[in-house]
Design a protein around this motif. Structure first.
Motif, PDB file in Angstrom:
ATOM      1  N   HIS A   1       0.791  -1.217   0.000  1.00  0.00           N
ATOM      2  CA  HIS A   1       0.000   0.000   0.000  1.00  0.00           C
ATOM      3  C   HIS A   1       0.829   1.276   0.000  1.00  0.00           C
ATOM      4  CE1 HIS A   1      -3.659   2.240  -0.292  1.00  0.00           C
ATOM      5  NE2 HIS A   1      -2.937   3.147   0.321  1.00  0.00           N
TER       6      HIS A   1
ATOM      7  N   HIS B   1      -6.065  -3.458   4.547  1.00  0.00           N
ATOM      8  CA  HIS B   1      -7.352  -3.361   3.846  1.00  0.00           C
ATOM      9  C   HIS B   1      -7.347  -4.239   2.594  1.00  0.00           C
ATOM     10  CE1 HIS B   1      -5.858   0.558   1.690  1.00  0.00           C
ATOM     11  NE2 HIS B   1      -5.523  -0.477   0.985  1.00  0.00           N
ATOM     12  N   HIS B   2      -6.179  -4.754   2.234  1.00  0.00           N
ATOM     13  CA  HIS B   2      -6.130  -5.734   1.141  1.00  0.00           C
ATOM     14  C   HIS B   2      -6.385  -7.144   1.665  1.00  0.00           C
ATOM     15  CE1 HIS B   2      -4.558  -2.875  -1.846  1.00  0.00           C
ATOM     16  NE2 HIS B   2      -3.989  -2.307  -0.802  1.00  0.00           N
TER      17      HIS B   2
HETATM   18 CU   LIG Z   1      -4.195  -0.327  -0.473  1.00  0.00          CU
END
Ligand SMILES: [Cu+2]
Ligand code: HEM
Lengths: 130, 575
Positions: free
Chosen positions: B279, B328-329
């Protein structure tokens, strides 16, 4: 220098706070350790810059009223050209390929790396001649 | 073999070196003569000039865009019919893996922090080169050899890597992915990873130490600001990936059982490591492009940037938050702290929103000149807004449970990354005159823009719908549903339009070759790179203007307009 230091320290502080919250809330090791690494990456250079920024007068690039003349003098020496980055890159390339196509490739690979490292160091020591 | 550079000679009209022959060449036509004697290929191999390296990065990364794009064309062709046999399943796996890998690791990243950044950042702050020129050259060679290593996979017996660009464990272990292609993929990322780390070091050191007198941090162009933050993020994120890859390699060949399901391994650890890099990486990709359009929009609106400090603050906030959102992945793994990652991810939308408001605020009541660079930038803002908004949906776990691993996610990140392509094109049209001395053809450029912009929306909109209807990602064939086929055909049409627009760019380079001399400052732009010649001489400047605002070139060219002073107190010094 002081602004540079502050940016790094603030980032480190934020990462640190996030790390603490995450550790106590999530009890997850991998992420907490990686965030701790981030925290250190803010604090280590940050404190170093902060230490120096308190002990030196602001540089011309830190002062909004500095004139060009104040920057006069040698700012750095820049290698005009050098073959060693290329050789080092090729050495790394061969070493990586040796992980796949056979260990023997590491012989020229590591050889090139060593040659390039020595060459670049010697080149730096000779530095200053054009 | 070193040049001693004395900045005092910068303020005089004649430069210490005889650089008169540096004014009319890009490094690759062999006409760029260093005053060190070497010419042609040897010059290219030995050059440590950030402009030559930046140009090499630009050409290589655009070539990667074309290669990655070619894979995408095959993927979209495969998907025009539900049971297509253009490629078989395993070829399809290789194609989407290599499409994603080439685009993220070999195009978007290197283009973002290696290409225009290398060329422009030192000039924008009045520096003669990057802080570590030889390290900079090494970055390029590692990038080039890394790219070759990854693509070599296609020529091995088992074919290229086929475990997706994220190489999840246990799919990436030696039993499920035995081929040499997988190891080449790992090796490639080791090379490009070190390349990126060295670039991060170089950018940060250059911006901290080589600014011209009076170029305080809060007078730096936003592009340079964003690359400073990108450099810091690279240093935070890339070592994690590199370490993770070494462990993956050890798992595959030395039975270390770090990511295996048995003998004490933890497969989900790979996901943590990968996304802890992954991210921040999306912001490592995005921030440089944010920077590019933040240079371009003010110039073509004939206004200073709206909310300079807000922009800097937003960039720093994004960097700070981006370290706390990785999982969040991984919402659907069921083992992550949902509220923490959801809140952090939603928070990132705030600074991103500030940026969008500031871009609009800059255009507001400006005298807008719709050049290709400006159109591409506006296209960037619109497309990025769509990608950002759908990202907010995905950051909410209940919605993500529904949409994860469907085409909705594919559409989300294609809105985002196609915005980056638009931004990158904006940067190329804007800075090509500085890099080569010649403008690109505007008519072809505008045609390219419309194809690219409409193509992008046509590509993603059907994918959003397909995703909500449940079409999974990474499949070579899908159920026989006429509705799905129609949507896929539309998406493919959009994809082909994008492919065609990229070809138009190459055509434009050819058509415009040495045709439209640019002069030093064709856009009446604001920042230091437009003060020097096009292309700039060896060590960049014959002289510098006095720096009194964040728009030194504008101040020098418009002496009666009021200089804008930002942050005169930021250092507490001399006040
Ligand atoms: Cu991300
Ligand atoms: C407002 C900011 C953003 C938010 C809240 C956000 C949120 C998310 C979430 C939650 C996912 C995971 C979806 C899933 O797999 O179920 C995702 C995927 C993804 N996002 Fe974003 N995103 C944002 C911006 C960006 C940006 C700026 C980029 C790229 C420069 C980006 C690139 C990606 C990519 C590549 C994936 C897919 C990864 C994969 O292959 O699984 N996103 N995003």
């Amino acid at each position: 220098m002081r602004v540079e230091a502050r940016i790094l320290l603030l980032l480190g502080a934020f990462f640190g706070a996030m790390c603490v919250v995450y550790w106590f809330w999530g009890h997850e090791d991998a992420g907490s350790i990686m965030m701790l690494g981030g925290t250190l990456l803010g604090f280590l250079p940050g404190t170093y810059y902060y230490y120096w920024s308190r002990r030196m007068t602001p540089r011309p690039e830190d002062r909004s009223d500095a004139t060009l003349e104040e920057g006069a003098g040698v700012i750095a020496t820049f290698p005009g050209s050098s073959i060693f980055p290329f050789l080092l890159g090729m050495g790394a390339f061969l070493s990586v390929l040796s992980m796949v196509f056979g260990v023997w490739l590491a012989i020229p690979g590591v050889g090139l790396i060593l040659w390039a490292l020595l060459g670049a160091t010697a080149e730096s020591r000779r530095g200053g001649v054009h | 073999m070193t040049d001693l550079l004395e900045p005092s000679s910068l303020s005089a009209d004649s430069h210490g070196h005889s650089d008169a022959d540096h004014n009319s060449a890009s490094p690759h036509d062999g006409a760029h003569h260093e005053h060190h004697g070497a010419t042609g290929i040897l010059n290219w191999l030995t050059s440590t000039d950030h402009k030559v390296i930046g140009m090499s990065y630009t050409i290589t990364s655009v070539a990667m865009l074309v290669i990655g794009g070619a894979f995408a064309m095959v993927i979209r062709a495969q998907l025009v019919a539900p049971n297509n046999h253009l490629v078989n399943f395993s070829q399809y796996n290789e194609l989407f893996t290599m499409h994603g890998s080439v685009m993220i690791y070999l195009f978007a990243g290197p283009f973002a922090f290696g290409a225009l950044a290398n060329f422009i950042v030192p000039i924008q702050i009045g520096a003669p080169d990057m802080a570590f020129p030889r390290l900079n050259a090494l970055s390029y060679w590692l990038y080039l050899t890394g790219s070759i290593t990854m693509l070599l996979g296609f020529f091995t017996a088992g074919g290229a890597a086929n475990f997706g660009w994220v190489a999840y464990a246990p799919l990436s272990d030696i039993i499920n992915s035995p081929g040499a292609g997988a190891d080449l993929w790992i090796g490639a990322l080791l090379l490009t990873g070190f390349s990126a780390i060295f670039t991060g070091v170089n950018l940060t050191a250059t911006i901290f130490y080589l600014r011209a007198p009076g170029m305080t941090l809060f007078r730096m162009p936003i592009f340079t600001w964003n690359l400073l933050v990108t450099g810091i993020l690279i240093l935070l994120a890339f070592p994690v990936l590199t370490a993770g890859l070494i462990m993956l390699f050890c798992d595959r060949h030395f039975q270390t059982h770090i990511y295996t399901q048995h003998l004490g391994g933890v497969p989900v650890l790979w996901q943590h490591i990968f996304w802890f890099w992954g991210h921040p990486e999306v912001y490592i990709l995005a921030l440089p492009f944010f920077g590019m359009v933040t240079e371009i929009i003010p110039v073509f609106s004939k206004k200073p940037v709206f909310g300079y400090k807000g922009m800097v603050f937003a960039t720093l906030t994004i960097a700070a938050l981006s370290l706390g959102v990785w999982a969040h992945h991984m919402f659907t793994t069921g083992v992550v702290l949902l509220p923490f990652f959801s809140i952090m991810s939603l928070l990132i939308a705030v600074p991103t929103g500030i940026k969008i408001f500031n871009w609009i605020g800059t255009m507001w009541r400006g005298q807008i000149w719709f050049s290709t660079a400006m159109l591409m930038s506006i296209g960037f803002v619109v497309t990025f807004l769509i990608g950002g908004l759908t990202g907010i949906y995905l950051a909410s776990p209940p919605l993500d449970f529904f949409a994860h691993d469907t085409y909705f996610v594919v559409a989300h990140f294609h809105s985002v990354v196609m915005a980056l392509v638009l931004g990158g094109m904006a940067g190329l049209y804007y800075w090509a005159p500085k890099m080569t001395g010649y403008l690109l053809n505007e008519r072809i450029g505008k045609f390219q823009f419309w194809l690219l912009f409409i193509g992008t929306q046509l590509l993603t909109f059907p994918q959003y719908v397909l995703g909500l209807q449940g079409m999974p990602r990474r499949i070579a064939q899908y159920i026989l549903d006429p509705g799905w086929q129609t949507l896929n055909i539309w998406s493919s049409v959009g994809g082909f339009m994008i492919g065609f627009s990229t070809l138009l760019f190459v055509v434009n380079l050819w058509v415009s070759w040495k045709k439209y001399p640019a002069g030093d400052n064709p856009w009446d732009a604001h920042t230091l790179e437009w003060y020097t010649t096009s292309p700039p001489p060896h060590h960049n400047f014959y002289r510098l203007p006095q720096i009194r605002s964040e728009r030194p070139t504008w101040d020098a060219n418009h002496p009666d307009s009021k200089a804008l002073v930002h942050g005169h107190n930021e250092d507490g010094a001399g006040h």
